[in-house]
Design a protein around this motif. Structure first.
Motif, PDB file in Angstrom:
ATOM      1  N   MET A 169      81.898 -15.485  19.399  1.00 57.84           N
ATOM      2  CA  MET A 169      82.367 -14.192  19.904  1.00 57.84           C
ATOM      3  C   MET A 169      83.412 -13.601  18.953  1.00 57.84           C
ATOM      4  SD  MET A 169      80.665 -13.234  22.461  1.00 57.84           S
ATOM      5  CE  MET A 169      81.677 -11.837  22.866  1.00 57.84           C
ATOM      6  N   CYS A 170      84.282 -14.433  18.418  1.00 57.85           N
ATOM      7  CA  CYS A 170      85.278 -13.956  17.447  1.00 57.85           C
ATOM      8  C   CYS A 170      84.596 -13.426  16.190  1.00 57.85           C
ATOM      9  CB  CYS A 170      86.252 -15.069  17.081  1.00 57.85           C
ATOM     10  SG  CYS A 170      87.365 -15.520  18.416  1.00 57.85           S
ATOM     11  N   VAL A 171      83.585 -14.138  15.723  1.00 61.78           N
ATOM     12  CA  VAL A 171      82.852 -13.699  14.534  1.00 61.78           C
ATOM     13  C   VAL A 171      82.192 -12.346  14.797  1.00 61.78           C
ATOM     14  CG1 VAL A 171      80.905 -14.221  12.999  1.00 61.78           C
ATOM     15  CG2 VAL A 171      82.492 -16.035  13.666  1.00 61.78           C
ATOM     16  N   LEU A 172      81.605 -12.192  15.978  1.00 61.22           N
ATOM     17  CA  LEU A 172      80.983 -10.911  16.323  1.00 61.22           C
ATOM     18  C   LEU A 172      82.012  -9.785  16.351  1.00 61.22           C
ATOM     19  CD1 LEU A 172      78.456 -11.968  19.101  1.00 61.22           C
ATOM     20  CD2 LEU A 172      77.915 -10.895  16.906  1.00 61.22           C
ATOM     21  N   GLN A 173      83.194 -10.073  16.868  1.00 58.27           N
ATOM     22  CA  GLN A 173      84.247  -9.051  16.913  1.00 58.27           C
ATOM     23  C   GLN A 173      84.697  -8.651  15.514  1.00 58.27           C
ATOM     24  OE1 GLN A 173      87.157 -10.860  19.456  1.00 58.27           O
ATOM     25  NE2 GLN A 173      86.141 -10.173  21.317  1.00 58.27           N
ATOM     26  N   VAL A 174      84.838  -9.616  14.622  1.00 57.56           N
ATOM     27  CA  VAL A 174      85.221  -9.313  13.246  1.00 57.56           C
ATOM     28  C   VAL A 174      84.136  -8.474  12.568  1.00 57.56           C
ATOM     29  CG1 VAL A 174      85.606 -10.324  10.962  1.00 57.56           C
ATOM     30  CG2 VAL A 174      86.763 -11.281  12.958  1.00 57.56           C
ATOM     31  N   ALA A 175      82.889  -8.827  12.793  1.00 51.84           N
ATOM     32  CA  ALA A 175      81.781  -8.059  12.204  1.00 51.84           C
ATOM     33  C   ALA A 175      81.812  -6.615  12.709  1.00 51.84           C
ATOM     34  CB  ALA A 175      80.448  -8.717  12.547  1.00 51.84           C
ATOM     35  N   GLU A 176      82.052  -6.449  13.991  1.00 49.09           N
ATOM     36  CA  GLU A 176      82.120  -5.104  14.552  1.00 49.09           C
ATOM     37  C   GLU A 176      83.295  -4.313  13.966  1.00 49.09           C
ATOM     38  OE1 GLU A 176      83.111  -3.106  18.837  1.00 49.09           O
ATOM     39  OE2 GLU A 176      81.897  -4.931  18.840  1.00 49.09           O
ATOM     40  N   MET A 177      84.420  -4.971  13.807  1.00 48.09           N
ATOM     41  CA  MET A 177      85.597  -4.295  13.235  1.00 48.09           C
ATOM     42  C   MET A 177      85.354  -3.899  11.786  1.00 48.09           C
ATOM     43  SD  MET A 177      88.641  -6.571  14.985  1.00 48.09           S
ATOM     44  CE  MET A 177      89.793  -6.170  13.731  1.00 48.09           C
ATOM     45  N   LEU A 178      84.722  -4.772  11.020  1.00 47.55           N
ATOM     46  CA  LEU A 178      84.403  -4.435   9.628  1.00 47.55           C
ATOM     47  C   LEU A 178      83.573  -3.158   9.559  1.00 47.55           C
ATOM     48  CD1 LEU A 178      83.421  -7.774   7.857  1.00 47.55           C
ATOM     49  CD2 LEU A 178      85.260  -6.221   7.211  1.00 47.55           C
ATOM     50  N   GLY A 179      82.559  -3.099  10.396  1.00 49.46           N
ATOM     51  CA  GLY A 179      81.705  -1.926  10.405  1.00 49.46           C
ATOM     52  C   GLY A 179      82.431  -0.673  10.855  1.00 49.46           C
ATOM     53  N   ARG A 180      83.340  -0.834  11.798  1.00 49.44           N
ATOM     54  CA  ARG A 180      84.056   0.321  12.330  1.00 49.44           C
ATOM     55  C   ARG A 180      85.143   0.825  11.386  1.00 49.44           C
ATOM     56  NH1 ARG A 180      86.738  -0.537  17.826  1.00 49.44           N
ATOM     57  NH2 ARG A 180      85.195  -2.167  18.050  1.00 49.44           N
ATOM     58  N   PRO A 195      83.339   2.190   7.417  1.00 47.88           N
ATOM     59  CA  PRO A 195      81.963   2.691   7.566  1.00 47.88           C
ATOM     60  C   PRO A 195      81.349   3.206   6.265  1.00 47.88           C
ATOM     61  CG  PRO A 195      83.519   4.276   8.430  1.00 47.88           C
ATOM     62  CD  PRO A 195      84.310   3.045   8.072  1.00 47.88           C
ATOM     63  N   ASP A 196      82.184   3.542   5.279  1.00 47.78           N
ATOM     64  CA  ASP A 196      81.664   4.120   4.039  1.00 47.78           C
ATOM     65  C   ASP A 196      81.441   3.096   2.932  1.00 47.78           C
ATOM     66  OD1 ASP A 196      81.761   6.620   5.246  1.00 47.78           O
ATOM     67  OD2 ASP A 196      83.828   6.958   4.588  1.00 47.78           O
ATOM     68  N   ASP A 197      81.676   1.838   3.217  1.00 45.95           N
ATOM     69  CA  ASP A 197      81.502   0.793   2.210  1.00 45.95           C
ATOM     70  C   ASP A 197      80.202   0.039   2.495  1.00 45.95           C
ATOM     71  OD1 ASP A 197      81.587  -1.525   0.611  1.00 45.95           O
ATOM     72  OD2 ASP A 197      83.767  -1.592   0.683  1.00 45.95           O
ATOM     73  N   PRO A 198      79.150   0.318   1.736  1.00 43.70           N
ATOM     74  CA  PRO A 198      77.853  -0.313   2.021  1.00 43.70           C
ATOM     75  C   PRO A 198      77.880  -1.841   1.878  1.00 43.70           C
ATOM     76  CG  PRO A 198      77.731   0.999   0.006  1.00 43.70           C
ATOM     77  CD  PRO A 198      79.085   1.236   0.598  1.00 43.70           C
ATOM     78  N   ARG A 199      78.714  -2.340   0.985  1.00 45.46           N
ATOM     79  CA  ARG A 199      78.809  -3.796   0.813  1.00 45.46           C
ATOM     80  C   ARG A 199      79.388  -4.447   2.066  1.00 45.46           C
ATOM     81  NH1 ARG A 199      82.832  -6.059  -3.322  1.00 45.46           N
ATOM     82  NH2 ARG A 199      83.607  -7.332  -1.653  1.00 45.46           N
ATOM     83  N   LEU A 200      80.452  -3.863   2.596  1.00 43.11           N
ATOM     84  CA  LEU A 200      81.043  -4.410   3.814  1.00 43.11           C
ATOM     85  C   LEU A 200      80.131  -4.206   5.021  1.00 43.11           C
ATOM     86  CD1 LEU A 200      84.845  -3.559   3.475  1.00 43.11           C
ATOM     87  CD2 LEU A 200      83.742  -5.785   3.328  1.00 43.11           C
ATOM     88  N   ALA A 201      79.408  -3.097   5.039  1.00 41.45           N
ATOM     89  CA  ALA A 201      78.465  -2.871   6.135  1.00 41.45           C
ATOM     90  C   ALA A 201      77.392  -3.960   6.136  1.00 41.45           C
ATOM     91  CB  ALA A 201      77.832  -1.490   6.012  1.00 41.45           C
ATOM     92  N   ARG A 202      76.925  -4.323   4.951  1.00 42.54           N
ATOM     93  CA  ARG A 202      75.911  -5.387   4.837  1.00 42.54           C
ATOM     94  C   ARG A 202      76.493  -6.732   5.265  1.00 42.54           C
ATOM     95  NH1 ARG A 202      71.279  -7.374   5.492  1.00 42.54           N
ATOM     96  NH2 ARG A 202      70.485  -8.716   3.876  1.00 42.54           N
ATOM     97  N   MET A 203      77.724  -7.019   4.840  1.00 49.84           N
ATOM     98  CA  MET A 203      78.379  -8.268   5.253  1.00 49.84           C
ATOM     99  C   MET A 203      78.542  -8.317   6.770  1.00 49.84           C
ATOM    100  SD  MET A 203      81.480  -8.915   2.660  1.00 49.84           S
ATOM    101  CE  MET A 203      81.292  -9.001   0.918  1.00 49.84           C
ATOM    102  N   ALA A 204      78.964  -7.198   7.344  1.00 50.14           N
ATOM    103  CA  ALA A 204      79.142  -7.126   8.788  1.00 50.14           C
ATOM    104  C   ALA A 204      77.822  -7.386   9.499  1.00 50.14           C
ATOM    105  CB  ALA A 204      79.719  -5.765   9.185  1.00 50.14           C
ATOM    106  N   GLU A 205      76.750  -6.825   8.977  1.00 51.37           N
ATOM    107  CA  GLU A 205      75.433  -7.037   9.572  1.00 51.37           C
ATOM    108  C   GLU A 205      75.012  -8.498   9.474  1.00 51.37           C
ATOM    109  OE1 GLU A 205      70.843  -5.436   9.149  1.00 51.37           O
ATOM    110  OE2 GLU A 205      72.366  -4.678   7.783  1.00 51.37           O
ATOM    111  N   GLN A 206      75.254  -9.107   8.319  1.00 48.86           N
ATOM    112  CA  GLN A 206      74.900 -10.519   8.142  1.00 48.86           C
ATOM    113  C   GLN A 206      75.722 -11.414   9.072  1.00 48.86           C
ATOM    114  OE1 GLN A 206      75.514 -10.863   3.906  1.00 48.86           O
ATOM    115  NE2 GLN A 206      73.326 -10.641   3.482  1.00 48.86           N
TER     116      GLN A 206
END
Length: 71
Positions: A27-38, A41-52
């Motif tokens: 659950m913590c990992v999911l929250q971090v991924a969501e925060m990265l994306g939020r 939002p304009d960094d495609p590399r971080l968006a991909r990491m968040a998705e992974q």
């Protein structure tokens, strides 16, 4: 109840507790991924990491859910 049965029951309780604890970590990992994306939002590399991260954590949750059902 035999000593072996008691030991198996204790192991099952411990395994169940570990699975629940691992779900908390996921659950913590999911929250971090969501925060990265939020927050980025304009960094495609971080968006991909968040998705992974999100995909891996969701896969982990499916595995732990299956383990709990098989009990």
């Amino acid at each position: 109840m035999s000593e072996d049965a008691e030991r198996i029951e204790a192991l099952e309780r411990r395994a169940t507790a570990m699975v629940h604890d691992f779900n908390n970590v996921l659950m913590c990992v999911l929250q971090v991924a969501e925060m990265l994306g939020r927050f980025y939002p304009d960094d495609p590399r971080l968006a991909r990491m968040a998705e992974q991260l999100s995909n891996a954590a969701l896969r982990g949750r499916r595995i732990t859910s299956e383990a709990l059902r098989e009990r």
